[in-house]
Write a protein that holds these residues in place. Structure first.
Motif, PDB file in Angstrom:
ATOM      1  N   VAL A   1      90.808  37.204  55.338  1.00 49.89           N
ATOM      2  CA  VAL A   1      91.771  36.160  54.995  1.00 49.89           C
ATOM      3  C   VAL A   1      92.868  36.016  56.048  1.00 49.89           C
ATOM      4  O   VAL A   1      93.317  34.916  56.345  1.00 49.89           O
ATOM      5  N   PHE A   2      93.290  37.158  56.612  1.00 51.41           N
ATOM      6  CA  PHE A   2      94.400  37.142  57.565  1.00 51.41           C
ATOM      7  C   PHE A   2      93.922  37.561  58.947  1.00 51.41           C
ATOM      8  O   PHE A   2      93.208  38.559  59.092  1.00 51.41           O
ATOM      9  N   SER A   3      94.344  36.818  59.959  1.00 45.15           N
ATOM     10  CA  SER A   3      93.901  37.103  61.325  1.00 45.15           C
ATOM     11  C   SER A   3      94.539  38.357  61.884  1.00 45.15           C
ATOM     12  O   SER A   3      93.979  39.008  62.759  1.00 45.15           O
ATOM     13  N   ASN A   4      95.714  38.729  61.382  1.00 42.78           N
ATOM     14  CA  ASN A   4      96.392  39.922  61.876  1.00 42.78           C
ATOM     15  C   ASN A   4      97.213  40.540  60.753  1.00 42.78           C
ATOM     16  O   ASN A   4      98.361  40.165  60.528  1.00 42.78           O
ATOM     17  N   VAL A   5      96.628  41.512  60.082  1.00 44.39           N
ATOM     18  CA  VAL A   5      97.339  42.169  58.978  1.00 44.39           C
ATOM     19  C   VAL A   5      98.268  43.271  59.471  1.00 44.39           C
ATOM     20  O   VAL A   5      99.094  43.783  58.719  1.00 44.39           O
ATOM     21  N   GLY A   6      98.115  43.665  60.727  1.00 53.42           N
ATOM     22  CA  GLY A   6      98.981  44.697  61.278  1.00 53.42           C
ATOM     23  C   GLY A   6      98.462  46.102  61.109  1.00 53.42           C
ATOM     24  O   GLY A   6      99.153  47.076  61.430  1.00 53.42           O
ATOM     25  N   TYR A   7      97.235  46.237  60.637  1.00 54.38           N
ATOM     26  CA  TYR A   7      96.633  47.553  60.463  1.00 54.38           C
ATOM     27  C   TYR A   7      95.136  47.376  60.317  1.00 54.38           C
ATOM     28  O   TYR A   7      94.642  46.252  60.138  1.00 54.38           O
ATOM     29  N   ASP A   8      94.401  48.471  60.380  1.00 54.26           N
ATOM     30  CA  ASP A   8      92.965  48.454  60.134  1.00 54.26           C
ATOM     31  C   ASP A   8      92.724  48.858  58.682  1.00 54.26           C
ATOM     32  O   ASP A   8      93.086  49.967  58.271  1.00 54.26           O
ATOM     33  N   THR A   9      92.136  47.953  57.923  1.00 47.78           N
ATOM     34  CA  THR A   9      91.965  48.155  56.481  1.00 47.78           C
ATOM     35  C   THR A   9      91.248  49.454  56.138  1.00 47.78           C
ATOM     36  O   THR A   9      91.595  50.123  55.157  1.00 47.78           O
ATOM     37  N   LEU A  10      90.274  49.833  56.938  1.00 48.91           N
ATOM     38  CA  LEU A  10      89.500  51.043  56.664  1.00 48.91           C
ATOM     39  C   LEU A  10      90.024  52.258  57.418  1.00 48.91           C
ATOM     40  O   LEU A  10      90.218  53.327  56.846  1.00 48.91           O
ATOM     41  N   ARG A  11      90.265  52.098  58.702  1.00 48.04           N
ATOM     42  CA  ARG A  11      90.593  53.242  59.543  1.00 48.04           C
ATOM     43  C   ARG A  11      91.987  53.814  59.282  1.00 48.04           C
ATOM     44  O   ARG A  11      92.213  55.020  59.425  1.00 48.04           O
ATOM     45  N   ASP A  12      92.938  52.977  58.880  1.00 45.16           N
ATOM     46  CA  ASP A  12      94.328  53.433  58.761  1.00 45.16           C
ATOM     47  C   ASP A  12      94.684  54.001  57.396  1.00 45.16           C
ATOM     48  O   ASP A  12      95.823  54.436  57.192  1.00 45.16           O
ATOM     49  N   PHE A  13      93.724  54.009  56.466  1.00 40.83           N
ATOM     50  CA  PHE A  13      94.002  54.537  55.131  1.00 40.83           C
ATOM     51  C   PHE A  13      92.971  55.602  54.751  1.00 40.83           C
ATOM     52  O   PHE A  13      91.803  55.509  55.137  1.00 40.83           O
ATOM     53  N   ALA A  14      93.437  56.568  53.987  1.00 40.34           N
ATOM     54  CA  ALA A  14      92.558  57.606  53.450  1.00 40.34           C
ATOM     55  C   ALA A  14      92.386  57.368  51.954  1.00 40.34           C
ATOM     56  O   ALA A  14      93.389  57.328  51.219  1.00 40.34           O
ATOM     57  N   PRO A  15      91.167  57.195  51.471  1.00 33.76           N
ATOM     58  CA  PRO A  15      90.953  57.009  50.033  1.00 33.76           C
ATOM     59  C   PRO A  15      91.327  58.275  49.263  1.00 33.76           C
ATOM     60  O   PRO A  15      91.028  59.392  49.699  1.00 33.76           O
ATOM     61  N   VAL A  16      91.973  58.094  48.144  1.00 36.24           N
ATOM     62  CA  VAL A  16      92.283  59.218  47.253  1.00 36.24           C
ATOM     63  C   VAL A  16      91.282  59.233  46.113  1.00 36.24           C
ATOM     64  O   VAL A  16      90.547  60.186  45.922  1.00 36.24           O
ATOM     65  N   THR A  17      91.242  58.146  45.363  1.00 32.71           N
ATOM     66  CA  THR A  17      90.246  58.019  44.292  1.00 32.71           C
ATOM     67  C   THR A  17      90.162  56.580  43.815  1.00 32.71           C
ATOM     68  O   THR A  17      91.136  55.829  43.877  1.00 32.71           O
ATOM     69  N   LEU A  18      88.988  56.212  43.376  1.00 32.10           N
ATOM     70  CA  LEU A  18      88.822  54.977  42.614  1.00 32.10           C
ATOM     71  C   LEU A  18      89.398  55.245  41.232  1.00 32.10           C
ATOM     72  O   LEU A  18      89.181  56.321  40.659  1.00 32.10           O
ATOM     73  N   ILE A  19      90.167  54.304  40.702  1.00 34.99           N
ATOM     74  CA  ILE A  19      90.695  54.448  39.351  1.00 34.99           C
ATOM     75  C   ILE A  19      89.648  53.983  38.336  1.00 34.99           C
ATOM     76  O   ILE A  19      89.326  54.686  37.380  1.00 34.99           O
ATOM     77  N   GLY A  20      89.113  52.811  38.553  1.00 34.53           N
ATOM     78  CA  GLY A  20      88.110  52.278  37.641  1.00 34.53           C
ATOM     79  C   GLY A  20      87.795  50.838  37.980  1.00 34.53           C
ATOM     80  O   GLY A  20      88.254  50.303  38.986  1.00 34.53           O
ATOM     81  N   ASP A  21      86.999  50.216  37.143  1.00 31.80           N
ATOM     82  CA  ASP A  21      86.634  48.826  37.380  1.00 31.80           C
ATOM     83  C   ASP A  21      86.355  48.120  36.062  1.00 31.80           C
ATOM     84  O   ASP A  21      86.326  48.750  34.996  1.00 31.80           O
ATOM     85  N   GLY A  22      86.192  46.818  36.157  1.00 23.04           N
ATOM     86  CA  GLY A  22      85.904  46.020  34.981  1.00 23.04           C
ATOM     87  C   GLY A  22      85.267  44.709  35.392  1.00 23.04           C
ATOM     88  O   GLY A  22      85.469  44.242  36.515  1.00 23.04           O
ATOM     89  N   PRO A  23      84.509  44.091  34.523  1.00 22.86           N
ATOM     90  CA  PRO A  23      83.808  42.845  34.858  1.00 22.86           C
ATOM     91  C   PRO A  23      84.735  41.645  34.782  1.00 22.86           C
ATOM     92  O   PRO A  23      85.915  41.754  34.427  1.00 22.86           O
ATOM     93  N   ALA A  24      84.205  40.510  35.105  1.00 23.42           N
ATOM     94  CA  ALA A  24      84.932  39.248  34.997  1.00 23.42           C
ATOM     95  C   ALA A  24      84.242  38.367  33.965  1.00 23.42           C
ATOM     96  O   ALA A  24      83.101  38.623  33.557  1.00 23.42           O
ATOM     97  N   LEU A  25      84.944  37.328  33.563  1.00 23.95           N
ATOM     98  CA  LEU A  25      84.376  36.310  32.697  1.00 23.95           C
ATOM     99  C   LEU A  25      84.377  34.978  33.443  1.00 23.95           C
ATOM    100  O   LEU A  25      85.358  34.636  34.106  1.00 23.95           O
ATOM    101  N   ILE A  26      83.284  34.259  33.344  1.00 23.20           N
ATOM    102  CA  ILE A  26      83.243  32.887  33.845  1.00 23.20           C
ATOM    103  C   ILE A  26      83.616  32.004  32.675  1.00 23.20           C
ATOM    104  O   ILE A  26      82.884  31.922  31.683  1.00 23.20           O
ATOM    105  N   VAL A  27      84.792  31.371  32.753  1.00 18.27           N
ATOM    106  CA  VAL A  27      85.294  30.590  31.626  1.00 18.27           C
ATOM    107  C   VAL A  27      85.376  29.110  31.998  1.00 18.27           C
ATOM    108  O   VAL A  27      85.554  28.754  33.166  1.00 18.27           O
ATOM    109  N   ALA A  28      85.229  28.273  30.994  1.00 17.51           N
ATOM    110  CA  ALA A  28      85.241  26.821  31.181  1.00 17.51           C
ATOM    111  C   ALA A  28      86.057  26.171  30.073  1.00 17.51           C
ATOM    112  O   ALA A  28      86.228  26.745  28.989  1.00 17.51           O
TER     113      ALA A  28
END
Length: 337
Positions: free
Chosen positions: A117-144
């Motif tokens: 989305v951004f041409s220059n975020v000012g950091y490397d999304t993967l290389r500059d951060f260390a993952p600690v843990t995934l918290i969790g996830d959830g699905p989406a709804l397609i609504v109309a």
């Protein structure tokens, strides 16, 4: 992936589920795992930085964990909302802080969409951060909206294929998770729909309620209440299976778009400069908290299924997500700004 939640406005609803001091101080909290069952976290204080305002899941999850640290062990734990530029300002703030493990970034898919989305975020999304843990996830709804002539997902897709450009969808902004979720849906359904961007998920869903767009893909927790209240129709759930709370709502695959799946995930990161031993300890501390029954119940109430694991598992997810969003952006002609 799963479950639950009531509607609107989104911010008020999520804040209602945030643990209060009174609830945490109640005997039930102490009984849901005595203090001795988990070792005291290693650091004396914690700062959770969130790239979006109060009311979203990244904020609510961070506050839940911070409350546990504060109330359970008497540690200093604060949540700071540093909003702007799709969460990248918060990411930069974490990288600028001491890399001692005391400053964590609470993230969602927006962290992985940033490079597309951004041409220059000012950091490397993967290389500059260390993952600690995934918290969790959830699905989406397609609504109309109720005024959509199509009464099913298959009928809406048929309309989109026969009349290209006749469908529009709302998103929480260009490059938002809901934009990418809908862009991938359109690609896999073989339709050409117009993105109508708004400033927030709440505004995007409001446009569906008003009938000004034909569909929106929202976190389950953000739209389930609207469906139950009869204000919008659920065409499909985006998980691999139906959710127990809405057993009559088919998956997207069952409803006519085979292979389409989407989930909203949440996790914790620190600066990559943080010593490996500290990251390992943080993982033990945070996954321990996420394993507490009351914490899991609170997250389930937000529509998040706890999926805590090791740093390497979360790293693999992030790498896959960044690559996925790059592919979606290219196919949808989403150009970095």
């Amino acid at each position: 992936m799963n479950r639950l939640r009531a509607h609107s406005p989104i911010r008020r609803q999520v804040l209602q589920w945030l643990p209060t001091a009174a609830w945490l101080a109640a005997p039930g909290w102490a009984q849901a795992g005595a203090v001795g069952e988990l070792p005291r976290p290693a650091l004396p204080s914690y700062r959770f930085v969130v790239g979006f305002g109060a009311g979203g899941i990244p904020d609510a999850a961070a506050r839940l964990i911070a409350a546990s640290l504060s109330e359970r062990w008497g540690l200093t734990a604060v949540v700071e909302n540093k909003t702007g530029v799709g969460g990248t300002l918060a990411a930069r703030a974490v990288l600028a802080a001491p890399a001692d493990g005391g400053t964590l970034l609470s993230v969602s898919p927006a962290h992985a969409t940033a490079p597309a989305v951004f041409s220059n975020v000012g950091y490397d999304t993967l290389r500059d951060f260390a993952p600690v843990t995934l918290i969790g996830d959830g699905p989406a709804l397609i609504v109309a909206p109720h005024n959509l002539p199509a009464r099913s997902l298959a009928e809406m897709v048929a309309q989109g294929r026969s009349r290209p450009g006749s469908l529009s969808y709302s998103s929480a902004g260009v490059g938002s998770s809901s934009h990418f979720a809908a862009a991938l849906f359109c690609q896999q359904a073989g339709i050409d729909a117009v993105n109508i961007p708004y400033k927030s998920v709440g505004e995007a869903i409001a446009e569906v309620v008003a009938g000004r767009v034909q569909f929106h893909i929202a976190p389950y927790v953000s739209a389930a209440g609207l469906v139950k209240d009869g204000r919008v129709r659920a065409l499909a759930v985006t998980g691999s299976r139906r959710v127990s709370d809405m057993p009559d709502v088919p998956t997207a695959a069952e409803a006519g778009v085979p292979g389409y799946e989407w989930s909203f995930w949440y996790g914790l990161l620190v600066s990559a400069r943080t010593p490996a031993a500290v990251v390992t300890q943080l993982n033990k501390d945070m996954t321990g908290i996420l394993g507490l029954p009351k914490v899991r119940q609170q997250l389930e109430a937000m529509g998040v299924t706890v999926a805590a694991g090791g740093p390497n598992e979360f790293r693999s997810l992030l790498e896959a997500e960044v690559a996925k969003y790059a592919r979606i952006a290219k196919a949808a002609n989403i150009v970095p700004q």
